[in-house]
Motif scaffolding. Structure first.
Motif, PDB file in Angstrom:
ATOM      1  N   ALA A 137       1.695  -2.085  -4.387  1.00 20.04           N
ATOM      2  CA  ALA A 137       1.580  -0.599  -4.467  1.00 20.04           C
ATOM      3  C   ALA A 137       2.451  -0.076  -5.540  1.00 20.04           C
ATOM      4  CB  ALA A 137       2.450   0.005  -3.176  1.00 20.04           C
ATOM      5  N   ASP A 167       0.744  -1.249   0.077  1.00 27.76           N
ATOM      6  CA  ASP A 167       0.088  -0.042   0.011  1.00 27.76           C
ATOM      7  C   ASP A 167       0.786   1.247  -0.032  1.00 27.76           C
ATOM      8  OD1 ASP A 167       0.856   0.413   2.707  1.00 27.76           O
ATOM      9  OD2 ASP A 167      -0.833  -0.760   3.492  1.00 27.76           O
ATOM     10  N   THR A 168       0.236   2.400  -0.227  1.00 25.40           N
ATOM     11  CA  THR A 168       0.995   3.497  -0.270  1.00 25.40           C
ATOM     12  C   THR A 168       1.748   3.887   0.904  1.00 25.40           C
ATOM     13  OG1 THR A 168      -0.885   4.972   0.307  1.00 25.40           O
ATOM     14  CG2 THR A 168      -0.321   4.606  -2.243  1.00 25.40           C
ATOM     15  N   THR A 169       1.343   3.696   2.104  1.00 25.87           N
ATOM     16  CA  THR A 169       1.693   3.876   3.550  1.00 25.87           C
ATOM     17  C   THR A 169       3.271   3.113   3.532  1.00 25.87           C
ATOM     18  OG1 THR A 169      -0.420   4.123   4.392  1.00 25.87           O
ATOM     19  CG2 THR A 169       1.479   3.683   6.102  1.00 25.87           C
ATOM     20  N   LEU A 184       4.851   2.191   1.027  1.00 26.10           N
ATOM     21  CA  LEU A 184       5.615   2.717  -0.050  1.00 26.10           C
ATOM     22  C   LEU A 184       6.416   3.910   0.472  1.00 26.10           C
ATOM     23  CD1 LEU A 184       6.860   2.780  -2.874  1.00 26.10           C
ATOM     24  CD2 LEU A 184       4.522   3.929  -3.661  1.00 26.10           C
ATOM     25  N   GLU A 185       5.739   4.792   1.275  1.00 27.00           N
ATOM     26  CA  GLU A 185       6.330   6.110   1.635  1.00 27.00           C
ATOM     27  C   GLU A 185       7.277   5.592   2.809  1.00 27.00           C
ATOM     28  OE1 GLU A 185       6.107   9.177   0.473  1.00 27.00           O
ATOM     29  OE2 GLU A 185       4.961   8.059  -1.215  1.00 27.00           O
ATOM     30  N   ARG A 214      10.388   4.529   0.965  1.00 27.68           N
ATOM     31  CA  ARG A 214      10.996   5.651   0.569  1.00 27.68           C
ATOM     32  C   ARG A 214      11.723   6.376   1.479  1.00 27.68           C
ATOM     33  NH1 ARG A 214       6.262   7.704  -3.597  1.00 27.68           N
ATOM     34  NH2 ARG A 214       7.057   6.427  -5.310  1.00 27.68           N
TER      35      ARG A 214
END
Length: 167
Positions: free
Chosen positions: A167, A148-150, A152-153, A156
């Motif tokens: 994601a 999910d984007t959470t 992924l962030e 990063r």
């Protein structure tokens, strides 16, 4: 799998031109087979593929279980230009002890550490340590199961180079 992947890469020359790298997972059984290395070398000769486009993924567990064969395999194919990733890193008991001598290019962090990375301070600390160690050894880092984007962030922010997952 290797033969089929190489056949596809040769037949799909247009797609291959845009492909940075093709990762191929190797089983522990393959790593333990004395005939596998000569087979892979023959596949490169037959196909004419650029070996620098191939990254073989070896699980930490199979690399440790077949350490001398894995080291020989990696050395021989590094000589052709192949890359190697240590898959499921952190999942085995001897994780850190063998990193310096195995000769890998990428460190794939096991999805169990990534799944709740944004919310779990223990996973964050462990991944941070893995990232720091990988940087010291000049490895690129891949995170598994980034769903999910959470996540992924979080990956990063932690300096992870590549991710796998939905994601």
């Amino acid at each position: 799998v290797v033969e089929n992947a190489f056949r596809w890469l040769v037949s799909a020359a247009d797609e291959r031109a845009g492909l940075a790298m093709c990762a191929i997972n190797l089983s522990g059984q393959s790593m333990g087979d004395d005939q596998f290395l000569p087979f892979v070398i023959q596949q490169f000769r037959t196909s004419g593929l650029d070996a620098s486009k191939i990254c073989f993924e070896i699980t930490e567990t199979s690399a440790i279980a077949n350490f001398s064969q894995a080291s020989r395999f990696i050395q021989a194919l590094h000589g052709l230009g192949c890359k190697f990733a240590l898959d499921d890193f952190g999942n085995g008991v001897g994780a850190f002890a063998n990193l310096k001598t195995l000769g890998i290019d990428y460190l794939k962090i096991d999805g169990n550490f990534i799944r709740n990375l944004a919310r779990d301070p223990v996973s964050q600390a462990m991944v941070s340590a893995m990232v720091k160690l990988a940087r010291t050894l000049n490895f690129r880092i891949i995170a598994e199961q980034v769903e999910d984007t959470t996540a992924l962030e979080a990956a990063r922010r932690m300096g992870i180079d590549f991710v796998q997952g939905y994601a």
